[in-house]
Design an enzyme around this catalytic site. Structure first.
Site, short mmCIF file in Angstrom:
data_model
loop_
_atom_site.label_atom_id
_atom_site.label_comp_id
_atom_site.label_asym_id
_atom_site.label_seq_id
_atom_site.Cartn_x
_atom_site.Cartn_y
_atom_site.Cartn_z
N HIS A 37 0.84 -1.21 0.00
CA HIS A 37 0.00 0.00 0.00
C HIS A 37 0.87 1.26 0.00
O HIS A 37 0.62 2.19 -0.76
CB HIS A 37 -0.94 0.01 1.21
CG HIS A 37 -1.85 -1.19 1.25
ND1 HIS A 37 -2.64 -1.50 2.33
CD2 HIS A 37 -2.08 -2.17 0.34
CE1 HIS A 37 -3.30 -2.61 2.07
NE2 HIS A 37 -2.98 -3.04 0.87
N TYR A 91 3.94 5.24 -5.79
CA TYR A 91 3.78 5.12 -7.25
C TYR A 91 2.88 6.23 -7.79
O TYR A 91 3.14 6.81 -8.84
CB TYR A 91 3.22 3.73 -7.52
CG TYR A 91 2.94 3.37 -8.96
CD1 TYR A 91 3.94 3.44 -9.94
CD2 TYR A 91 1.67 2.93 -9.34
CE1 TYR A 91 3.66 3.08 -11.25
CE2 TYR A 91 1.39 2.55 -10.65
CZ TYR A 91 2.40 2.63 -11.60
OH TYR A 91 2.13 2.27 -12.89
N HIS A 99 -8.02 -6.97 6.58
CA HIS A 99 -7.29 -6.67 7.82
C HIS A 99 -8.27 -6.38 8.96
O HIS A 99 -8.09 -6.84 10.08
CB HIS A 99 -6.38 -5.43 7.66
CG HIS A 99 -5.34 -5.57 6.59
ND1 HIS A 99 -4.48 -4.56 6.25
CD2 HIS A 99 -5.03 -6.63 5.78
CE1 HIS A 99 -3.67 -4.97 5.27
NE2 HIS A 99 -3.99 -6.21 4.97
FE FE Z 1 -4.04 -2.60 6.99
#
Ligand code: FE
Length: 344
Positions: A121, A127, A228
């Site tokens: 991430h 990027y 998550h």
């Molecule tokens: Fe996370």
């Protein structure tokens, strides 16, 4: 850490999410917390990399003097200002807090995967910043310069301080509650609330067909983050089951207070992101949206909803809250798997 020669195979009843003691963390079996193993397998199947996504159209739109309004540019930059450091904070928490104290080997396997995803991430934000030729020092330093971002990160970091201390150990009532608080602050609040106005902004761009390469990256990130969050909630509920004495009425009130504090910080952040509103979304709508998701997070750990408001952005629910893993990214995931097979 030492191993005892000739010791018998681990008794599954001795497995604990924390405080598993001598139930050997090197042995994946016997597996007790199977939710983590399932999440590990699902996450591997969802593997992606930022550089697979073309940024060409975003680059053209970002350079064009007319494609984006100044409010849209400010919103995009502020959201990136939050994102660029948020996943580094997340990675640190996974490795320096969770991993060190979790005694379930299958949960540790998942945490290794999660830590890598947080790195992906951060890579994605890097990027985007690099592709669009943005000023890195300005974007990456926003968490120290933009008050509403600073306040969110400070809340998380200040509450986690005790658990980050190298001498911190679980095993006492006070420390186990502290560790559970860390899980709640990190999973429920950081990953479950503090990412969500930023996600919604990015989907706002996508719905207008603007900066779609960046938005696509954020979609992948959001898919990972909802995993998550789910694992985090499972971990919290597992500790509650294994050590019910920790979940006192006082502690429950404390969790509700933390969530309420986070809700205020999150909609204050939303006001910074778009003081004038963009794409028909404004700070008032976001306040209600954040309250709506905060109630959903509380319910997942069996605490009462506090706001009871309708979801003002039902299109976000379709993208975020539903269990869409199966179809949402099917095409790309299949492509990725095929590519991987051919290459190796
Ligand atoms: Fe996370």
């Amino acid at each position: 850490m030492s191993i005892t020669k000739g010791a018998p195979f681990v008794d599954i009843n001795k497995r604990r999410l924390i405080n598993g003691g001598d139930a050997d963390v090197m042995q994946l079996y016997p597996m007790r917390h199977t939710f983590a193993w399932e999440a590990y397998l699902a996450s591997n199947a969802n593997h992606w990399l930022p550089t697979e996504i073309s940024m060409q159209r975003d680059i053209e739109q970002w350079k064009s003097p007319t494609a984006l309004t100044s409010d849209e540019r400010k919103a995009f930059e502020t959201v990136l200002g939050f994102f660029t450091t948020a996943d580094s904070i997340a990675a640190n928490n996974v490795v320096l807090a969770f991993y060190r104290h979790v005694t379930s080997p299958e949960v540790r396997m998942y945490l290794l995967r999660q830590g890598y995803e947080e790195a992906i991430h951060t890579h994605a934000y890097q990027y985007i910043v690099e592709s669009l030729g943005m000023d890195e020092s300005r974007i990456f330093n926003m968490y120290r310069e933009v008050e509403s971002i600073y306040n969110k990160d400070s809340m998380v970091l200040s509450l986690n301080e005790g658990v980050f201390d190298p001498s911190f150990k679980t095993g006492t009532f006070e420390n186990d509650q502290k560790f559970l608080e860390n899980m709640i602050v990190f999973s429920l609040i950081m990953e479950g609330i503090f990412f969500y106005s930023s996600f919604a902004v990015m989907f706002g761009f996508q719905r207008q067909n603007k900066l779609t390469g960046s938005a696509e990256q954020i979609q992948y990130i959001m898919r990972d983050e909802s995993m998550h969050l789910n694992v985090g909630i499972n971990m919290i509920n597992t500790i509650k089951k294994e050590q019910p004495e920790l979940w006192t009425p006082e502690f429950q009130r404390h969790v509700i207070d933390l969530v309420k504090r986070a809700v205020v910080l999150e909609y204050t952040f939303a006001q910074t992101v778009f003081p004038n509103g963009i794409f028909g979304m404004n700070a008032a709508g976001f306040k209600q949206y954040i309250e709506h998701i905060a109630d959903r997070r509380l319910e997942r750990v069996d605490l009462p909803a506090q706001y009871n408001v309708a979801n003002p952005f039902p299109w976000m629910s379709e993208a975020v809250d539903l269990n869409k893993e199966k179809n949402f990214f099917e095409t790309r995931v299949t492509e990725y798997k095929t590519g991987g097979t051919l290459q190796w």
